[in-house]
Design a protein around this motif. Structure first.
Motif, PDB file in Angstrom:
ATOM      1  N   ASP A  20       0.915  -1.231  -0.174  1.00  0.00           N
ATOM      2  CA  ASP A  20       0.141   0.010   0.489  1.00  0.00           C
ATOM      3  C   ASP A  20       0.910   1.773   0.610  1.00  0.00           C
ATOM      4  O   ASP A  20       0.473   2.203  -0.742  1.00  0.00           O
ATOM      5  CB  ASP A  20      -1.433   0.263   1.040  1.00  0.00           C
ATOM      6  CG  ASP A  20      -2.150  -1.263   1.302  1.00  0.00           C
ATOM      7  OD1 ASP A  20      -2.053  -1.525  -0.057  1.00  0.00           O
ATOM      8  OD2 ASP A  20      -2.826  -1.248   2.011  1.00  0.00           O
ATOM      9  N   GLN A  63       2.496   1.790  -3.496  1.00  0.00           N
ATOM     10  CA  GLN A  63       1.191   2.182  -4.248  1.00  0.00           C
ATOM     11  C   GLN A  63       0.946   3.092  -3.863  1.00  0.00           C
ATOM     12  O   GLN A  63       0.951   4.397  -5.046  1.00  0.00           O
ATOM     13  CB  GLN A  63       0.155   1.442  -4.492  1.00  0.00           C
ATOM     14  CG  GLN A  63      -0.144  -0.424  -4.615  1.00  0.00           C
ATOM     15  CD  GLN A  63       0.194  -0.081  -6.573  1.00  0.00           C
ATOM     16  OE1 GLN A  63       0.098   0.836  -7.036  1.00  0.00           O
ATOM     17  NE2 GLN A  63       0.388  -1.357  -7.061  1.00  0.00           N
ATOM     18  N   ALA A  64       1.118   4.139  -2.276  1.00  0.00           N
ATOM     19  CA  ALA A  64       1.003   5.490  -2.762  1.00  0.00           C
ATOM     20  C   ALA A  64       2.231   6.638  -3.127  1.00  0.00           C
ATOM     21  O   ALA A  64       2.091   7.571  -3.511  1.00  0.00           O
ATOM     22  CB  ALA A  64       0.925   5.807  -1.230  1.00  0.00           C
ATOM     23  N   VAL A  67       3.865   5.952  -5.525  1.00  0.00           N
ATOM     24  CA  VAL A  67       3.866   5.900  -7.241  1.00  0.00           C
ATOM     25  C   VAL A  67       2.362   6.606  -7.982  1.00  0.00           C
ATOM     26  O   VAL A  67       3.195   7.165  -8.286  1.00  0.00           O
ATOM     27  CB  VAL A  67       3.345   4.353  -8.014  1.00  0.00           C
ATOM     28  CG1 VAL A  67       2.729   4.267  -9.052  1.00  0.00           C
ATOM     29  CG2 VAL A  67       4.503   3.046  -7.749  1.00  0.00           C
ATOM     30  N   SER A  68       1.654   6.722  -7.435  1.00  0.00           N
ATOM     31  CA  SER A  68       0.381   7.216  -6.975  1.00  0.00           C
ATOM     32  C   SER A  68       0.898   9.017  -6.947  1.00  0.00           C
ATOM     33  O   SER A  68       0.334  10.009  -7.662  1.00  0.00           O
ATOM     34  CB  SER A  68      -0.810   7.136  -6.338  1.00  0.00           C
ATOM     35  OG  SER A  68      -2.126   8.143  -6.273  1.00  0.00           O
ATOM     36  N   ASN A  69       1.249   9.163  -6.112  1.00  0.00           N
ATOM     37  CA  ASN A  69       2.611  10.539  -5.667  1.00  0.00           C
ATOM     38  C   ASN A  69       2.993  11.086  -6.350  1.00  0.00           C
ATOM     39  O   ASN A  69       3.431  12.163  -6.808  1.00  0.00           O
ATOM     40  CB  ASN A  69       3.473  11.251  -4.247  1.00  0.00           C
ATOM     41  CG  ASN A  69       1.966  10.407  -2.753  1.00  0.00           C
ATOM     42  OD1 ASN A  69       0.497  11.042  -3.255  1.00  0.00           O
ATOM     43  ND2 ASN A  69       2.862  10.112  -2.176  1.00  0.00           N
ATOM     44  N   LYS A  98       3.154  10.679 -10.090  1.00  0.00           N
ATOM     45  CA  LYS A  98       2.394   9.856 -11.852  1.00  0.00           C
ATOM     46  C   LYS A  98       2.210  10.949 -12.376  1.00  0.00           C
ATOM     47  O   LYS A  98       2.561  12.600 -11.276  1.00  0.00           O
ATOM     48  CB  LYS A  98       0.912   9.974 -11.512  1.00  0.00           C
ATOM     49  CG  LYS A  98       0.566   8.516 -10.553  1.00  0.00           C
ATOM     50  CD  LYS A  98      -1.243   7.836 -10.690  1.00  0.00           C
ATOM     51  CE  LYS A  98      -1.096   6.458 -10.697  1.00  0.00           C
ATOM     52  NZ  LYS A  98      -2.848   6.328 -10.430  1.00  0.00           N
ATOM     53  N   LYS A  99       2.363  11.469 -13.692  1.00  0.00           N
ATOM     54  CA  LYS A  99       3.067  13.048 -13.679  1.00  0.00           C
ATOM     55  C   LYS A  99       1.477  13.817 -13.595  1.00  0.00           C
ATOM     56  O   LYS A  99       2.590  15.187 -14.086  1.00  0.00           O
ATOM     57  CB  LYS A  99       3.184  12.793 -15.918  1.00  0.00           C
ATOM     58  CG  LYS A  99       3.595  13.629 -16.517  1.00  0.00           C
ATOM     59  CD  LYS A  99       2.877  12.584 -17.797  1.00  0.00           C
ATOM     60  CE  LYS A  99       3.709  14.438 -18.853  1.00  0.00           C
ATOM     61  NZ  LYS A  99       3.636  14.000 -20.314  1.00  0.00           N
ATOM     62  N   SER A 123       0.445  14.133 -11.338  1.00  0.00           N
ATOM     63  CA  SER A 123       0.268  14.208  -9.754  1.00  0.00           C
ATOM     64  C   SER A 123       0.930  15.565  -9.005  1.00  0.00           C
ATOM     65  O   SER A 123       2.080  15.943  -9.321  1.00  0.00           O
ATOM     66  CB  SER A 123       0.869  13.374  -8.444  1.00  0.00           C
ATOM     67  OG  SER A 123       0.207  13.049  -7.227  1.00  0.00           O
ATOM     68  N   ALA A 136       4.092  15.555  -7.333  1.00  0.00           N
ATOM     69  CA  ALA A 136       4.987  14.502  -7.652  1.00  0.00           C
ATOM     70  C   ALA A 136       6.751  14.989  -7.351  1.00  0.00           C
ATOM     71  O   ALA A 136       6.879  16.674  -7.796  1.00  0.00           O
ATOM     72  CB  ALA A 136       4.792  14.479  -9.113  1.00  0.00           C
ATOM     73  N   GLN A 189      10.899   4.105 -11.686  1.00  0.00           N
ATOM     74  CA  GLN A 189      10.005   5.472 -11.085  1.00  0.00           C
ATOM     75  C   GLN A 189      10.755   6.538 -10.152  1.00  0.00           C
ATOM     76  O   GLN A 189      10.590   7.791  -9.834  1.00  0.00           O
ATOM     77  CB  GLN A 189       8.290   4.391 -10.518  1.00  0.00           C
ATOM     78  CG  GLN A 189       8.005   3.639 -11.941  1.00  0.00           C
ATOM     79  CD  GLN A 189       6.764   3.087 -11.305  1.00  0.00           C
ATOM     80  OE1 GLN A 189       6.145   3.403 -10.568  1.00  0.00           O
ATOM     81  NE2 GLN A 189       6.771   1.513 -10.794  1.00  0.00           N
ATOM     82  N   GLN A 228       0.524  11.934   4.302  1.00  0.00           N
ATOM     83  CA  GLN A 228       0.006  10.973   4.785  1.00  0.00           C
ATOM     84  C   GLN A 228       0.143   9.721   5.711  1.00  0.00           C
ATOM     85  O   GLN A 228       1.310   9.156   5.706  1.00  0.00           O
ATOM     86  CB  GLN A 228      -0.017   9.636   2.888  1.00  0.00           C
ATOM     87  CG  GLN A 228      -1.160  10.702   2.141  1.00  0.00           C
ATOM     88  CD  GLN A 228       0.107  10.253   0.753  1.00  0.00           C
ATOM     89  OE1 GLN A 228       1.395   9.864   0.252  1.00  0.00           O
ATOM     90  NE2 GLN A 228      -0.665   9.665  -0.224  1.00  0.00           N
TER      91      GLN A 228
END
Length: 622
Positions: free
Chosen positions: A221, A224-225, A227-229, A231-232, A234, A237, A264, A344
């Motif tokens: 988890d 994934q957080a 990676v989500s942060n 994102k292009k 986001s 980033a 990444q 977070q």
């Protein structure tokens, strides 16, 4: 007194800024007028300028700070502005250290940065004896009351050092000074009320969120957080910091993230167990540009105050922070440039009570504390070097510092955990038995007061992300501040933690468990099994037990459990079990919190029925 335009002229000429921020000018003017000052400014609020500018106009300024990296950054910055500054540390040779002190003493160096340990050394005190000191700066001043695994003994000696050095003015700086610590600093350094400056702690660019997870999926988890942060599209980033409670967790999580990160992002761990060279290399790596490749550092609190990187876009807590002060400091690493950033926290039901259990381990019976103080006051000395674990070392160090501040002992340090490296002052010889008993009582009472405060802080953080009130409002309330709802935190957008596994505990279950706690035949049981077969009575603070493998335990018979534990060298105890069923156990240990049966109620009920407070560190087999 300097005219208003004079300070602006100095600011522009030396630092390139045309205007002051917030109340910087008012604070600097108070310092230049010879006042002792306490300044509470949020992280990124411009605290450094409050001593940098006065230091340009004064002759000798000493800045004491907790972390070498931050001090080195300051020295490099000031040197680049043609302001003579040096750092004095234990890595320097005797010749280098002597050269730095000589240059400072002769005013060739205007600002000297040092750790509290170096500042308290006999070498520095003797060198500065009779030398006028214009300004003593205590950075991260909240550490004068820090406790437990982040304890810095010499920070508590700042009052004594200030008395020896007799600076013309003292400046205490921090982003997270509680009202209690403010009062301690005020009395210690004779600060008048009108020179206690406070800026609101709230930082609107930080978005506070909490993510529910489980022990089994937490690493995935968190990955994934991240990676989500990154994102292009986001807004978050950028480079990030992940905080863990334990050293081994930083290494395990960093290894996991590195394994799955691909191209990444890059990832490293950071903790106090690393060598100085390793830590400096990691800090340098994190701060340097990496051609568009994002960096993530997985760290313990050792990294909490030491990063001065303006563009950290996300801070993740793998478990809840240990206190509101720690939480404020750690999320303060994000968005120092004012750009929106996210903070977070990962909430796992298995972690509930973890922080409080760490605090619980520092609980000490009053008699043990008074006996320790009495032993330390015996003339001649009776304490000899003995191997101590981290907690016992902390307790003895803390008591020694209290005695030093009372003028009863002097000590050179705690090298290699040699806790006998102290000497009595003449004041101790003059003490009667009654005087010594009073000193022991005072120190014991203070320790217990601090312990209770830390326990309450830990409990507050465990409930923090379940509350529907704006989380920024909750945080500021702890520091006796107020703000309007932020509109962006988990509470404001309706993303609260749902503790579905909890049910209200019944009065009958509570009464039976309370009776269980009070049983006279309760014995302390310590195990080498790391908690596999043993659990602590952590529900005294209303917490779930963290290391209790309940299903595994229920799957075995008591006899098999004892046999397995005995093979691992554990002591055993057979005790009655007051629970009627497995569901009762789950109900009590999983649901006590948030039901009205608070820590305070449990402790009060035990004391009422027995006439004495409960014992600490109870362990038992189920």
């Amino acid at each position: 007194m300097l005219a208003p335009y004079d300070l602006v002229t100095v600011l522009k000429a030396n630092f390139g800024h045309s205007n002051f921020r917030h109340n910087q000018e008012e604070i600097i003017r108070a310092i230049m007028n010879g006042e002792n000052v306490i300044a509470k400014l949020p992280t990124g609020g411009g605290k450094s300028l409050l001593y940098q500018l006065p230091a340009v106009l004064l002759q000798k300024t000493v800045v004491v700070g907790p972390l070498r990296a931050l001090s080195h950054d300051q020295v490099n910055y000031l040197t680049s502005r043609n302001i003579e500054a040096r750092f004095w540390d234990s890595d320097q040779t005797l010749e280098e250290a002597s050269s730095v002190l000589s240059a400072f003493k002769s005013s060739k160096v205007k600002i000297l940065f040092a750790s509290p340990e170096k500042l308290c050394s006999q070498e520095f005190v003797q060198t500065m004896q009779g030398v006028p000191l214009d300004l003593l700066v205590i950075d991260e001043a909240h550490l004068v009351e820090e406790w437990g695994n982040a304890f810095r003994p010499k920070y508590l000696l700042m009052k004594t050092i200030a008395t020896l050095l007799s600076p013309k003015r003292v400046l205490c700086l921090s982003a997270t000074i509680t009202p209690e610590v403010t009062e301690i600093l005020k009395l210690s350094f004779n600060v008048r009320d009108e020179f206690i400056f406070k800026m609101p702690l709230v930082r609107r660019n930080l978005v506070l969120r909490c993510i529910q997870t489980s022990h089994e999926t937490k690493k995935e988890d968190i990955f994934q957080a991240v990676v989500s942060n990154l994102k292009k599209n986001s807004p978050f980033a950028g480079d990030g910091v992940i905080y863990c409670l334990f050293r081994k967790d930083t290494e395990e999580l960093a290894t996991y993230l590195t394994l799955y990160s691909g191209n990444q992002f890059q990832c490293r761990s950071f903790h106090a167990g690393m060598t100085t060279a390793e830590r400096l290399d990691t800090e340098k790596w994190f701060k340097e540009s990496s051609n568009g490749v994002y960096k993530v550092i997985v760290a313990t609190v050792a990294f909490g105050l030491g990063i001065d990187k303006p563009d950290v876009r996300f801070v993740i807590h793998a478990t809840i922070a240990q206190s509101p002060e720690r939480y404020s400091q750690e999320i303060g690493r994000a968005g120092r440039d004012g750009v929106q950033s996210i903070c977070q926290t990962f909430y796992c039901s298995d972690d509930v009570g973890l922080v409080s259990s760490l605090i619980l381990s520092y609980q000490v019976p009053t008699k043990d504390l008074t006996d320790l103080v009495s032993k330390l006051l015996q003339v001649p000395k009776v304490l000899t070097p003995v191997p101590c674990d981290e907690k016992d070392t902390f307790i003895i160090q803390w008591v020694l510092v209290q005695l030093a501040n009372k003028g009863m002992i002097t000590f050179k340090g705690f090298k290699n955990k040699d806790l006998s490296n102290y000497d009595h002052t003449p004041a101790v010889i003059a003490l009667t038995a009654q005087d010594k008993a009073q000193v022991a009582e005072e120190i014991s009472s203070r320790y217990n007061e601090l312990y209770e405060n830390r326990a309450k802080s830990a409990s507050l953080m465990e409930d923090f992300f379940q509350q529907p009130t704006c989380w920024w409002q909750q945080l500021l309330k702890y520091f006796e501040e107020t703000c309007d709802p932020c509109g962006a935190c988990g509470a404001c957008v309706g993303e609260l933690i749902n503790r579905r596994h909890l049910k209200p505990v019944s009065q009958d279950t509570y009464d039976r468990c309370l009776k269980f706690v009070m049983m006279e035949k309760y014995k302390e049981v310590f195990s080498a099994t790391g908690g596999e077969f043993v659990m602590g009575v952590q529900f005294l603070f209303g917490n779930e037990t963290v290391r209790f493998k309940f299903q595994e335990l229920c799957a075995n018979k008591m006899r098999d459990i004892k046999k397995a534990a005995k093979k691992k060298g554990a002591k055993t105890a057979t005790l009655p079990i007051p629970f009627a069923s497995k569901s009762d156990v789950e109900e009590f240990f999983g649901c006590l919190r948030g039901t009205g049966f608070t820590a305070s109620k449990v402790l009060t009920d035990i004391k009422t029925k027995t006439g004495k407070p409960p014992r600490s560190r109870f362990m038992y087999y189920h």
